[in-house]
Write an enzyme that holds these catalytic residues in place. Structure first.
Site, PDB file in Angstrom:
ATOM      1  N   TYR A   1     -25.435 -14.230   9.016  1.00  0.00           N
ATOM      2  CA  TYR A   1     -25.022 -15.105   8.126  1.00  0.00           C
ATOM      3  C   TYR A   1     -24.232 -15.714   8.730  1.00  0.00           C
ATOM      4  O   TYR A   1     -23.058 -15.767   9.056  1.00  0.00           O
ATOM      5  CB  TYR A   1     -25.747 -14.718   7.179  1.00  0.00           C
ATOM      6  CG  TYR A   1     -25.069 -13.313   6.033  1.00  0.00           C
ATOM      7  CD1 TYR A   1     -23.190 -13.266   6.763  1.00  0.00           C
ATOM      8  CD2 TYR A   1     -25.521 -12.990   4.678  1.00  0.00           C
ATOM      9  CE1 TYR A   1     -22.934 -12.127   5.679  1.00  0.00           C
ATOM     10  CE2 TYR A   1     -24.558 -12.159   4.820  1.00  0.00           C
ATOM     11  CZ  TYR A   1     -23.528 -11.401   4.776  1.00  0.00           C
ATOM     12  OH  TYR A   1     -22.466 -10.680   4.127  1.00  0.00           O
ATOM     13  N   GLU A   2     -24.083 -17.339   7.856  1.00  0.00           N
ATOM     14  CA  GLU A   2     -23.564 -17.756   8.285  1.00  0.00           C
ATOM     15  C   GLU A   2     -22.760 -18.192   8.694  1.00  0.00           C
ATOM     16  O   GLU A   2     -21.813 -18.913   9.194  1.00  0.00           O
ATOM     17  CB  GLU A   2     -21.926 -17.100   6.614  1.00  0.00           C
ATOM     18  CG  GLU A   2     -21.949 -16.915   5.581  1.00  0.00           C
ATOM     19  CD  GLU A   2     -22.866 -18.001   4.683  1.00  0.00           C
ATOM     20  OE1 GLU A   2     -23.180 -18.856   5.061  1.00  0.00           O
ATOM     21  OE2 GLU A   2     -23.529 -17.426   3.753  1.00  0.00           O
ATOM     22  N   GLY A   3     -24.130 -18.866   9.636  1.00  0.00           N
ATOM     23  CA  GLY A   3     -24.088 -19.437  10.957  1.00  0.00           C
ATOM     24  C   GLY A   3     -23.694 -18.282  11.913  1.00  0.00           C
ATOM     25  O   GLY A   3     -22.786 -17.332  12.266  1.00  0.00           O
TER      26      GLY A   3
ATOM     27  N   MET B   1     -25.812 -20.484  -2.568  1.00  0.00           N
ATOM     28  CA  MET B   1     -26.331 -21.573  -1.578  1.00  0.00           C
ATOM     29  C   MET B   1     -27.319 -21.518  -0.929  1.00  0.00           C
ATOM     30  O   MET B   1     -27.850 -20.907  -0.241  1.00  0.00           O
ATOM     31  CB  MET B   1     -25.186 -22.251  -0.437  1.00  0.00           C
ATOM     32  CG  MET B   1     -25.011 -20.974   0.079  1.00  0.00           C
ATOM     33  SD  MET B   1     -23.610 -21.008   1.600  1.00  0.00           S
ATOM     34  CE  MET B   1     -23.336 -19.987   2.010  1.00  0.00           C
TER      35      MET B   1
END
Length: 595
Positions: A441-443, A164
């Site tokens: 990561y991933e927010g 992504m």
């Protein structure tokens, strides 16, 4: 060199004694035929793959790292490609994928447990198939029939992998300011240009094609997040036979040299008029990408749980073997000049902390995965809705609370080794380095805290939170009259009451000053996270109490760990509640120039 053996006994305890998963699956038509023996067999085979195939290349992969050869070519560390081929040949990528596209159709819960083992064995390697599964889920939910027919079988089989592509040099968490552009060609495709950074598994030699899911803006798109679209951008354009054909101008410019997860290629990706295809509706790309992002957040929780488990295993083994000083009450090991360090109270504090956070994290994350299965296929519509609400509410907790705890537990594991923990050959310092990215990561975990408080709690007046509160209340009512359960029920009730009161206080203050919510978010997440863990520890304590008379040391240890959690870890919430009540003025009143 560290070692890893899958904790199958505790995994089976959670699955079969705590969650009663075989009975639960009977309510899910898609999985009604899946029984306990099938689940156990799958996990036993998965444990072999984790410990025998990818664990041995974890430390060497960290030391070698990925290699940027030039002209966009990246090679994974030695052994990674061969391990991935074994993974594909054994059918592991298809575990929970739709049977229509070659999958095995097993519950997400089973896949989740399998990924715990993979992450314990080798987090960097596991990111390659993990992100691929996320791309599969996004396309399964939002792809057109033709897109599904072309891409899903290849992602399901593991022949192709996925990524992504969100982050850009100037925008990370704030995707509303991304600049990548998508120009329509006129034949249903688009030419996409821009630069993406921090793309995990962005380029490698493990598979014959890489399918990038890329966020970009269409001409005339609205500003902000409402003007973002999602596109499929293959590394090689599929030809008429559905095989990799012409090279698409989506290319790795370089790979990052990172603190940890060295075995995973974190790439800078340039798109120079790369051909792509729209996924879902125009300007609704975040809606589609959130399928992958939310799955990734659960994945980060499993990465963190996996690291916590393997670090615990090795620090426990070391504590039983390493001798230093005598026990406070006198010598324990008369035949040696000193006692093993596990006899010392503070070493036990470190080991118990690891054990308590790891085992609660396993119970919570498995239960959350079961709720994903309920959300997707339960026969009762209300159960599906309630499960969806619980998953939405608790996704920030599984990402942030579990990864925060793992940062503590891996550091404690290193501390148990003393100076040896600081030395590479023992492997502990790698677990610490690898764990650190999980909080980012991933927010980032700050974003997760804001998401929990502002979007998941305050936005609906606490409706989702009340649904979880009802589960706690039901358990309390069922067990309040049992004398042996008082030591667990009373602190569970207490933290539930305090979390409810704190939520109301923050909501009231935030009505006149929104900064009150942002200032309170991080300590608030810690409080709610502990409320969740208290609920699962109380349940596990009940099972252990009922079975401790069997003399099985497993239940004796489980009960002791529950008592440690309530006595030594839950009390930290008092400080976090005070922090949350401390208000925003102390943070925001100082002019930025005076820092």
């Amino acid at each position: 060199m560290p070692s890893y053996n899958a904790p199958l006994r505790d995994m089976q305890f959670v699955l079969h004694e705590l969650l009663n998963v075989e009975q639960e699956l009977k309510s899910l038509p898609a999985h009604a035929d899946v029984d306990a023996d099938t689940i156990n067999s799958i996990l036993e085979e998965g444990a072999k793959f984790a410990s025998e195939v990818i664990a041995p290349i974890n430390q060497s992969g960290d030391e070698e790292g990925c290699t940027y050869v030039g002209d966009g070519v990246v090679k994974a560390p030695k052994g990674f490609r061969q391990a991935f081929a074994q993974f594909v040949d054994a059918g592991w990528p298809a575990l929970s994928c739709d049977t229509e596209y070659g999958g095995q159709g097993l519950p997400h819960l089973v896949n989740n447990a399998f990924y715990e083992m993979l992450n314990s064995a080798n987090q960097a390697w596991t990111m390659y198939p993990g992100l691929t599964h996320g791309a599969y889920e996004a396309l399964h939910a939002h792809g057109t029939p033709d897109q599904k027919k072309l891409y899903l079988p290849k992602l399901t089989s593991g022949e192709w992998t996925g990524t992504m592509c969100l982050t850009e040099p100037h925008c990370g968490s704030d995707l509303g300011i991304l600049r990548s552009k998508a120009e329509p060609v006129g034949d249903g495709s688009y030419l996409i240009s821009g630069t993406k950074i921090f793309i995990s598994s962005g380029e490698h030699d493990l598979s014959e094609n890489i399918i990038h899911l890329v966020l970009a803006r269409l001409p005339g798109a609205p500003e902000g997040t409402k003007g973002i679209s999602l596109f499929i951008v293959p590394k090689f354009l599929p030809n008429a036979e559905g095989k990799p054909g012409e090279r698409n101008p989506v290319k790795c410019q370089s790979i990052e040299h990172k603190m940890g997860i060295h075995g995973n290629a974190t790439a800078v990706i340039n798109l120079d008029g790369a051909r792509g295809w729209l996924v879902g509706e125009p300007n609704r790309g975040l809606n589609a990408m959130f399928v992958m992002m939310n799955g990734a957040r659960l994945g980060v929780g499993m990465q963190s749980l996996g690291l916590s488990e393997v670090a615990l295993q090795n620090s426990l083994a070391y504590a039983k073997d390493r001798i230093q000083f005598r026990a406070a009450k006198g010598p324990v090991n008369q035949g040696k000049p000193a006692d093993p360090i596990i006899v010392h109270a503070d070493v036990r504090r470190m080991l118990f902390t690891q054990k308590a956070y790891t085992e609660a994290g396993r119970a919570f994350s498995y239960w959350l995965a079961l709720n994903i299965d309920r959300e997707l296929s339960h026969s009762d519509e209300q159960v599906r809705k309630d499960s969806a609400d619980l998953v939405a509410l608790l996704t920030p907790i599984v990402k942030a609370f579990v990864s925060d705890n793992t940062w503590e537990t891996t550091n404690l594991a290193l501390q148990c080794f003393g100076g040896h923990g600081f030395i590479k050959e023992w492997g502990m310092e790698q677990y610490v380095r690898d764990a650190r990215i999980n909080m980012i990561y991933e927010g980032t975990n700050s974003i997760q805290a804001l998401d929990l408080l502002a979007r998941k709690v305050l936005a609906d007046g606490g409706a989702k939170l009340k649904k979880f509160g009802k589960l706690i209340q039901q358990f309390v009512v069922e067990n309040q009259g049992i004398d042996a359960m008082k030591e667990f029920i009373e602190p569970l009730m207490d933290i539930g009451d305090k979390a409810t009161k704190l939520t109301g206080e923050i909501a009231a203050k935030a009505m006149t000053n929104p900064e009150e919510a942002t200032a309170a978010a991080t300590p608030y997440l810690r409080v709610v996270g502990h409320m969740v863990y208290s609920y699962f520890w109380a349940q596990m304590a009940k099972i252990a109490l009922d079975k401790q008379a069997s003399g099985d040391g497993f239940y004796i240890a489980k009960l002791a760990t529950a008592r440690f959690y309530f006595a030594k870890l839950l009390p930290e919430t008092a400080g976090y509640i005070r922090q949350a009540r401390g208000g925003s003025d102390v943070l925001m009143s100082l002019d930025a120039a005076l820092f």
